[in-house]
Design a protein around this motif. Sequence first.
Motif, PDB file in Angstrom:
ATOM      1  N   TYR A 267     -15.029 -28.915 -31.594  1.00 31.79           N
ATOM      2  CA  TYR A 267     -16.604 -28.522 -32.463  1.00 31.79           C
ATOM      3  C   TYR A 267     -18.032 -28.948 -32.245  1.00 31.79           C
ATOM      4  O   TYR A 267     -19.094 -28.467 -31.979  1.00 31.79           O
TER       5      TYR A 267
ATOM      6  N   ILE B  55     -11.640 -29.233 -38.960  1.00 27.16           N
ATOM      7  CA  ILE B  55     -11.147 -30.201 -38.373  1.00 27.16           C
ATOM      8  C   ILE B  55      -9.436 -31.215 -38.739  1.00 27.16           C
ATOM      9  O   ILE B  55      -8.804 -30.949 -38.754  1.00 27.16           O
ATOM     10  N   ALA B  56      -9.671 -31.832 -40.198  1.00 24.98           N
ATOM     11  CA  ALA B  56      -8.049 -32.020 -40.700  1.00 24.98           C
ATOM     12  C   ALA B  56      -7.652 -31.150 -41.213  1.00 24.98           C
ATOM     13  O   ALA B  56      -6.219 -31.658 -40.520  1.00 24.98           O
TER      14      ALA B  56
ATOM     15  N   SER C 110     -16.775 -26.759 -44.948  1.00 24.53           N
ATOM     16  CA  SER C 110     -17.394 -28.557 -44.311  1.00 24.53           C
ATOM     17  C   SER C 110     -16.322 -28.210 -42.819  1.00 24.53           C
ATOM     18  O   SER C 110     -15.081 -27.807 -42.739  1.00 24.53           O
ATOM     19  N   VAL C 111     -17.109 -28.685 -41.560  1.00 26.80           N
ATOM     20  CA  VAL C 111     -16.908 -29.066 -40.355  1.00 26.80           C
ATOM     21  C   VAL C 111     -14.912 -30.032 -40.647  1.00 26.80           C
ATOM     22  O   VAL C 111     -14.114 -29.926 -40.384  1.00 26.80           O
ATOM     23  N   ALA C 112     -15.806 -30.230 -41.311  1.00 24.74           N
ATOM     24  CA  ALA C 112     -13.955 -32.209 -41.296  1.00 24.74           C
ATOM     25  C   ALA C 112     -13.127 -31.261 -42.068  1.00 24.74           C
ATOM     26  O   ALA C 112     -12.009 -31.933 -41.689  1.00 24.74           O
ATOM     27  N   LEU C 113     -13.423 -30.902 -43.009  1.00 29.43           N
ATOM     28  CA  LEU C 113     -12.580 -30.250 -43.254  1.00 29.43           C
ATOM     29  C   LEU C 113     -11.128 -29.205 -42.579  1.00 29.43           C
ATOM     30  O   LEU C 113     -10.421 -29.114 -42.657  1.00 29.43           O
TER      31      LEU C 113
ATOM     32  N   ILE D 274      -6.795 -34.583 -32.397  1.00 28.45           N
ATOM     33  CA  ILE D 274      -8.042 -34.858 -33.344  1.00 28.45           C
ATOM     34  C   ILE D 274      -9.387 -34.903 -32.750  1.00 28.45           C
ATOM     35  O   ILE D 274     -10.429 -34.302 -33.066  1.00 28.45           O
TER      36      ILE D 274
ATOM     37  N   SER E 157      -6.373 -30.553 -37.262  1.00 32.68           N
ATOM     38  CA  SER E 157      -5.519 -31.235 -36.741  1.00 32.68           C
ATOM     39  C   SER E 157      -3.960 -32.391 -36.868  1.00 32.68           C
ATOM     40  O   SER E 157      -3.124 -31.801 -36.790  1.00 32.68           O
TER      41      SER E 157
ATOM     42  N   TYR F 127     -10.166 -31.120 -31.089  1.00 25.88           N
ATOM     43  CA  TYR F 127     -10.162 -30.272 -31.938  1.00 25.88           C
ATOM     44  C   TYR F 127     -12.346 -30.875 -32.513  1.00 25.88           C
ATOM     45  O   TYR F 127     -13.105 -30.188 -32.606  1.00 25.88           O
ATOM     46  N   LEU F 128     -12.394 -32.494 -32.302  1.00 24.84           N
ATOM     47  CA  LEU F 128     -13.237 -32.684 -32.502  1.00 24.84           C
ATOM     48  C   LEU F 128     -14.545 -32.420 -30.923  1.00 24.84           C
ATOM     49  O   LEU F 128     -16.042 -32.394 -31.327  1.00 24.84           O
TER      50      LEU F 128
END
Length: 140
Positions: A134, A40-41, A35-38, A127, A44, A130-131
């Motif tokens: 994306y 980026i997390a 997942s994108v969230a994973l 963060i 970060s 990286y956002l």
Amino acid sequence: MSLFLLFLSAFGAATLLPLQSEAVLLGLLVQASHSVALLIAVASLGNILGSCVNWYLGLKIEHYKNKKWFPVSEDKMLKAQMIYQKYGYWSLLLSWVPIIGDPITLIAGLLKENFARFLLIVSLAKIGRYLFIYAAFALF
């Protein structure tokens, strides 16, 4: 394994090592296996922790900065120190910028910046970086 490599590349990129994490992140975004969230997390977290290492090294740096093996040139240290002294802790918003970002986080430790404030501002900057990567990826 790919998340571990992303973490390591992001961690190393935030230290004084000449590494880049953007290519690893973009490669994993293309694969779409996480997942994108994973992604980026993980990127970060690695990048933020690498900056924390710089902050800690800055606390201890005074007696090492004149050694031949020291990885930051006197010019980069002076430039980062001038930025930090001019703008104070807000200069940490530039911690994501290549070349000057890592020395700024080191200078923050050298100048004994409050760690909680350091962590908050650096986290926002990393963060956000990286956002942005994306978002640029998603547009293309």
